[in-house]
Structure formats: C-alpha cells, structure tokens
Design an enzyme around this catalytic site. Structure first.
Site, short mmCIF file in Angstrom:
data_model
loop_
_atom_site.label_atom_id
_atom_site.label_comp_id
_atom_site.label_asym_id
_atom_site.label_seq_id
_atom_site.Cartn_x
_atom_site.Cartn_y
_atom_site.Cartn_z
N GLU A 35 0.90 -1.16 0.00
CA GLU A 35 0.00 0.00 0.00
C GLU A 35 0.93 1.20 0.00
O GLU A 35 1.62 1.46 0.98
CB GLU A 35 -0.84 0.02 1.28
CG GLU A 35 -1.63 -1.24 1.55
CD GLU A 35 -2.74 -1.46 0.54
OE1 GLU A 35 -3.11 -0.49 -0.15
OE2 GLU A 35 -3.19 -2.60 0.42
N CYS B 44 -2.90 8.29 3.94
CA CYS B 44 -2.72 7.73 2.61
C CYS B 44 -3.93 7.99 1.74
O CYS B 44 -3.84 7.99 0.52
CB CYS B 44 -2.45 6.24 2.72
SG CYS B 44 -3.69 5.39 3.69
#
Ligand code: NAP
Length: 691
Positions: free
Chosen positions: A266, A305
């Site tokens: 990720e 994020c």
C-alpha cells in the site's frame, strides 16, 4: 526509561520470541513532534530476526491453527475491548499527541484500530465456520454420474506474515493488518515505522499484558527490520505500507523473489475528489465537497494515505471553490494537539515537514499557491513539526508534478476541468489511487464518472445530500471494504471483510468423491451418502447429529383445492394459480401450478417433527430455487439432510443447515433450498442446561 534534559525518554523494546528485548547500543533517538525534544530511542540490533520468524512458525502458527475461526474471532473481540478500556486509551492518547495527533486523529488511530478488531471478530463469527478450513464457493460436479467433484477450500498458510507499517497510523496500521491475518490463522511479525514506534510499542505492551493472544501469534520489531526479509520462505508473506520507493526496494529483495513470497504493498496515492457540474455552489453537494477537502487536509495534518490530494472542480466553479475553501480554512486551528480546541496538530517530524515543503515546491512549478499561512496556537512552529495547511491551484492541469508528487501533509491542489470526460482522464494521471470521491446528486453525471474511475481505484465514495450525515467519509478505510488500490497505490488489497482474511490463506481446489470431500470439508457435498438409520434427525442433539444424517418423508398429493385454499387464505391469487386459460398461455407454466410458498409450507409439514426437542428454531432459508413447476395431482416428498453444523461456543446450541429437496413423483426436484435451524446441544454440553 532514561533522563534527557530532565524529561524521561522511553527506551523502546522489541517483543520477540516471547520476551521483551532492549534496544542495544546503536539506538536512534526520536523527537517529540510537538516540542522537538527527544522522546524515545529504539533499535533492533539485539533481535535475532531469523529466530523471531522461527518462533512465529513453530510456536505462534501451531497455537493459532489449533483454534477455530470462531475461537480466534472471540480473542480479537476481547482484545478490541481491552484496547478501549478508558485507562488504556488515556495512556495511548497521551502518547499519540506526541506524534502530533489531535484527539480526533487519535480516535481514528486508536479507537479505529480497536474497531477493526471488533469488526473482524463479529464478521468472523458470522461469516466463517466454527472450523479450521473454509469452503470457497459451490462444489463443481466434474463427472456425468456425479461421482467426481471439485471444491475450493481455504486453509491457513504455515508461515508468518511480516507487516511493515507507515508512521501515520501506528495503532490502526498495525491492527488493520493484524486482525485478518490472525483470523486466518497466520502469526504476525509487525514492524512499525520508527518515527511513531513509541505508540505502537505501548499498544503492544497492552496486548502482551492482556495475555489474550496465543504466544508467538504477534511479535513486534521496533527499529530497523535488519535482515528479516532474508529469512523468509515460500509460506510467508510481506504486507507493506509506506512509500513506493521503499516498496520497490523490498519487493525486489532476493529472498522474496526466489521464494515467491507473497508481497502486498500500500503505497503513495494521489487521491481525488470530483465535483460534478450539477453540484454548483448553491447545492448541498458543493458544501459537502468543500467540507471534505478541508477535513482531509487537516485530519492527521494531511498525513493520510487516503487524503484528497487532488480536488477536481468544473472550471466554471473554480472561483467559487477557491472562495469557499479559503473561507473554510480560516477556521482551522493549528496548535498543540493535546488541546481540545486544536483542529490540526503537527506533522510527525520536522524531517517529514521538510519533505512536504519540498513536494509543495515541486508542485508549485505548475500551480499557484492559494493559501499557505496560518497562526500557530500555543506552540513554537520551528521546534515542533508544524506547518500551515496549503491549498494550490493547478495552472497546468496535465503537469506531471500535480498528479504524481505526493505531498504527504496538509496539502491539496485544485484542478479545473471542462468536461466529465476530461475529469476522468485527469484523475487517471494519478496512475492508480486508493480512493476517489464523486460529489453530485445527478446519477446521469455520477454514473459515467464512477465507471471511468473504477479501474484506477480500490474504493469510490459517492456523495450527495442524502448521505450528508451517514457517509463514513472519503478518507476512512473500513474493515468491511477493500483498502488498497492499483498502480502507484501499490496494487495491494487489505481488509474488504473476509477477502482480507482469505488473502492470508491458501486456496486449494480439491477433487474427489462426494463422500471424501464431505469428510474433508465438514460440509455435505452433492451426491454424498446419506444416513437414514438414526431416526428423525430433528430428534438428534447438535452433538449426536452428523453431516449426512437424513430423512425421506412420506408423500403428499397436491390438489387443485389445496392451491385455491392457499390462494384464498394468503391473498396470493396470481393468475398462474387461479386462471386456467391465462395459465395455459404462460410460456413458463403452460397450465395451473402450485404456489412456490405452498410447496415450502407443505414440505415443512412433511419434514418437521412436532415435538419439543433439540431443534429450537428455524431462522431462515438460503439458496431457494423452484426448479420444476408443481401441478395439481403431483405428489411431493422431501429429502432433508444435515449439511453443515456450526457450534456457537458457550450458547448451548449451534446452527445447523439442512439440505432440503422437494421431489415430485417423477423424481424431478420441485424445490431445493437450505433450511437454517438452531439445534440444542446435549444437556450439559457447551453451556446447554442439564436436564
Ligand atoms: P517509508 O519511509 O517507505 O517507510 C515505511 C515503512 O518501511 C517503515 O516502517 C520504515 O521503517 C520501513 N522501511 C523503510 N526503509 C526500509 C528498508 N530499507 N527496509 C525495510 N523497511 C524499511 O514510508 P513512511 O514515510 O513511513 O510513510 C509515508 C508513505 O506511506 C507515504 O508515501 C504514504 O502515501 C504511504 N502510505 C500509504 C498508505 C496506504 O495504505 N496506501 C498508508 C499510509 C502511508 P523505518 O521507519 O524504521 O525507516
């Protein structure tokens, strides 16, 4: 602890091989994000990485695999509750503020992390069997006579999951990876990012002191991961969150490549929010868009994020959007994160701030700065890692820097577009992201945008006024939904409910006879031998009942009168049951047929045993199909067979699914379904009352 300038500095330890291991001589010193003073030191120099992995494989793995899915789920639930204990939370929140996080940020991290445990506990209990393996999908019949089948199963992998996390959510980041892994039966070695490792370490102390988890199921390495990856094998996996650059490095580790170690990452993500043309400045959707852009800029000081890095607005609304954002940004209070009135705290470190400022400078080559100043409340912005929320406006909407430079801080860039097609095209220049939000009430605008964006995103969040209060927010990954995205977002996928669990398991196709596959899976396969020698299976306790226990009932003739009576008593007078001529014209029925619900009701009358007994309740029906029409004069009987048993720990009963087939005089299946019941344990077993 050791004293630094009169303040106590935390010496972080590693939890490996069942004990705490101190930092060693080469410890790195971490600064408090708010004051800039040293707060903790850490090092993993004293950790034997290979031994830690071995410990996970030989101690943690077997202990976890000895538990069923439900037992693991129950432990996750207890752990989640433990982390939500007010005293525990207070201690963690105090440390969280030292990472620059406000109370709201800390709630997302700490309560959010515990929430993931609780959600996985609940979903695991409801969606997985109380067993060690799980059947995936339906069996495939591979031979004409049905004697050879195929079925997919998920079983725990025998290795260890190494989980390397980013600095921004030291608690949630660790727990969102850990929960599905634990439920899958795979032990974890977690490595938090150094900068906020003191909060991850404190969380780990709570976990270890709770004594809830089987030894070896979770270990923690603070400091560098050293040669950890060099000792991985083919049953192991790496779950990474962080920058694309580090992901590239780790993914190309020789051992990871040689052993095909599963690698999920990720990474960077320049997430988008798109305002549709129908959502002009006078609409609720416009206001929601403005609110969320500011919210995403300030929550966790933009170190998320999922934060909105690129805010796309129809060119005609650009000025209005700038005006509204400028106005909303005046309400942001940047300051001491432990102060309740602060709405934006510090970045995690001054180094991180330098990186963000450098990224802003790069984006500014092709963008104008709209806002980049604020007043700082009760803090020294030079000593602490504070910066002003920064809003830019792209002057070149296709410039690479705008779409690929991730300023991992309180920064967002407005990008005007002239058509929805152009908006989709511009969003795609981000090369794949975790999430995009689309703001608009008009489905004719929203639908093509979603269709255009889906391939580039792991999640799309659609906002109109009807979800103003209920939306969980652009930037909130949820345990139920996929977190991850294609391309530069890393190509990984986490959570997503049970999908996240199955990522950590091996899916294997089993081929064999119905009886063999029934024995292996614990679930009745089509064509498996049924046992009719134990009497009516509704008279058997949960413990005495076996998969395959069955009953074939008497037959019952369905008359035209039955159908009319049923129609009149229920009010279901659909023509196919009542009108001879209309029914004859039906291309499906070609004449009067019985109601499907009549068949179900009569079937129940055939198979139900009337006496009080182990079957406590029928709580539903699954997979119902009416396969062949039932006509007046047909005779039906039922074959009812125990298909699946799920013990509900400690409740005195379990769930039993019954494969149910209603069969007519020609041997054709009129209806097929699973009847779901609760069946009592033997007295005294599993909490059932003694008789
Ligand atoms: P990072 O520098 O790449 O670090 C991430 C993790 O990798 C840390 O635990 C770090 O440990 C470790 N690491 C760094 N170099 C390593 C190496 N050579 N060998 C082994 N481990 C190594 O990223 P970050 O600065 O912490 O996080 C910010 C980035 O993460 C941003 O780009 C953001 O977009 C991304 N992020 C993505 C998501 C997502 O879900 N997609 C979520 C959060 C953050 P040390 O700290 O000890 O160096």
């Amino acid at each position: 602890m050791m004293a630094v300038g009169g303040k106590r500095m935390i010496e972080l330890e590693n939890y490996v091989c069942g004990r705490w291991v101190g930092p060693g001589a080469d410890a790195t010193v971490l600064d408090d994000a708010v004051t800039g003073e040293p707060i903790a030191s850490l090092s993993s120099a004293n950790v034997d990485m290979a031994a830690s992995l071995d410990y996970a494989r030989t101690v943690g793995g077997p202990a976890l695999r000895a538990l069923t899915f439900h037992q693991r789920a129950a432990l996750l639930k207890e752990l989640g509750k433990r982390l939500l204990d007010p005293e525990v939370k207070e201690e963690l929140y105090n440390l969280s503020h030292r990472t620059g996080a406000t109370a709201t940020d800390s709630w997302i991290d700490i309560d959010g992390g515990a929430g993931v445990l609780l959600t996985y506990a609940s979903k695991g209990r409801r969606e997985l069997p109380n067993a060690h393996l799980s059947v995936d999908g339906v069996p495939e019949i591979l031979s004409g006579d049905g004697s050879f089948l195929g079925v997919h199963v998920h079983t725990p992998r025998l290795g260890v999951a190494v989980q390397i996390n980013a600095f921004n959510f030291p608690v949630w980041g660790m727990l969102e990876k850990f929960a599905p892994t634990f439920l899958a039966g795979l032990p974890t070695v977690a490595k938090p990012a150094s900068q906020s490792a003191f909060l991850a370490e404190a969380t780990m102390r709570v976990i270890v002191e709770s004594g809830l988890l089987p030894e070896g199921s979770l270990q923690l390495i603070t400091g560098s991961s050293g040669d950890l990856l060099d000792h991985l094998g083919s049953q192991d996996s790496v779950g990474f969150t962080g920058s694309a650059e580090t992901a590239r490095l780790l993914r190309s580790n020789r051992t990871v490549i040689d052993h095909s170690v599963r690698f999920t990452s990720e990474t960077d993500s320049l997430n988008a929010a798109v305002l549709t043309p129908g959502a002009g400045p006078d609409t609720a959707e416009f206001d929601l868009f403005i609110r969320e852009v500011v919210n995403e800029m300030t929550t966790k000081a933009g170190q998320k994020c999922t934060a909105i890095r690129r805010a796309f607005v129809p060119a005609q609304y650009l000025d209005a959007a700038i005006e509204a954002l400028e106005a909303a940004m005046t309400d942001i209070v940047v300051g001491d994160p432990s102060n309740k009135s602060t709405t934006m705290g510090a970045l995690v470190s001054r180094g991180q701030r330098d990186e963000v400022l450098a990224a802003v400078a790069a984006i500014s080559e092709t963008a104008d700065v709209i806002v980049d100043s604020c007043s700082f409340t009760n803090v020294d912005p030079e000593r602490g890692a504070f910066m002003a929320p920064t809003l830019l406006r792209a002057t070149d909407v296709r410039a690479e820097a705008v779409h690929t430079t991730e300023a991992f801080g309180p920064v967002s860039t407005l990008i005007p577009f002239s058509s929805l097609d152009e908006a989709v095209e511009l969003v795609a220049l981000g090369q794949g992201s975790l999430v995009a939000s689309v703001y608009g009430a008009d489905a004719r605008e929203v639908t093509p945008v979603v269709a255009g964006l889906a391939a580039y995103h792991g999640r799309i969040h659609i906002v109109d006024s009807s979800v103003a209060k209920s939306s969980t927010g652009h930037g909130s990954p949820l345990p139920h939904l996929i977190h991850g995205g294609p391309g530069r977002a890393g190509g990984g996928e986490e959570m997503g409910g049970m999908r996240g669990v199955f990522h950590h398991m091996q899916r294997t196709a089993l081929q064999g006879s119905p009886d063999q596959l029934t024995a292996i899976t614990g679930e009745l396969m089509p064509g498996a031998t049924a046992q009719e020698n134990k009497g009516h299976p509704f008279r058997l306790s949960f413990d005495d009942l076996s998969i395959g226990d069955s009953i074939t009932t008497e037959s019952r003739r369905i008359t035209r009168q039955d159908i009319e009576d049923f129609a009149n008593s229920t009010g279901d007078t659909f023509y196919a049951h009542m009108d001879e001529e209309a029914a004859a014209r039906s291309p499906i029925f070609e004449g009067i047929v019985a109601h499907g619900y009549l068949i179900l009701s009569f079937a129940a009358g055939l198979f139900v045993h009337p006496d009080e007994g182990p079957v406590l309740a029928n709580y539903g029906i699954e997979k119902l199909r009416f396969a062949t029409p039932t006509r007046p004069g047909d005779e039906i009987h039922v074959v009812l067979t125990c298909k699946r048993k799920t013990q509900l720990d400690g409740r005195g009963y379990g769930e039993v699914a019954w494969d149910t087939k209603v069969i007519n005089q020609a041997g054709d299946v009129a209806a097929a379904y699973d009847v779901l019941t609760m069946v009592a344990n033997r007295p005294g077993v599993n909490g059932a009352t003694e008789s």
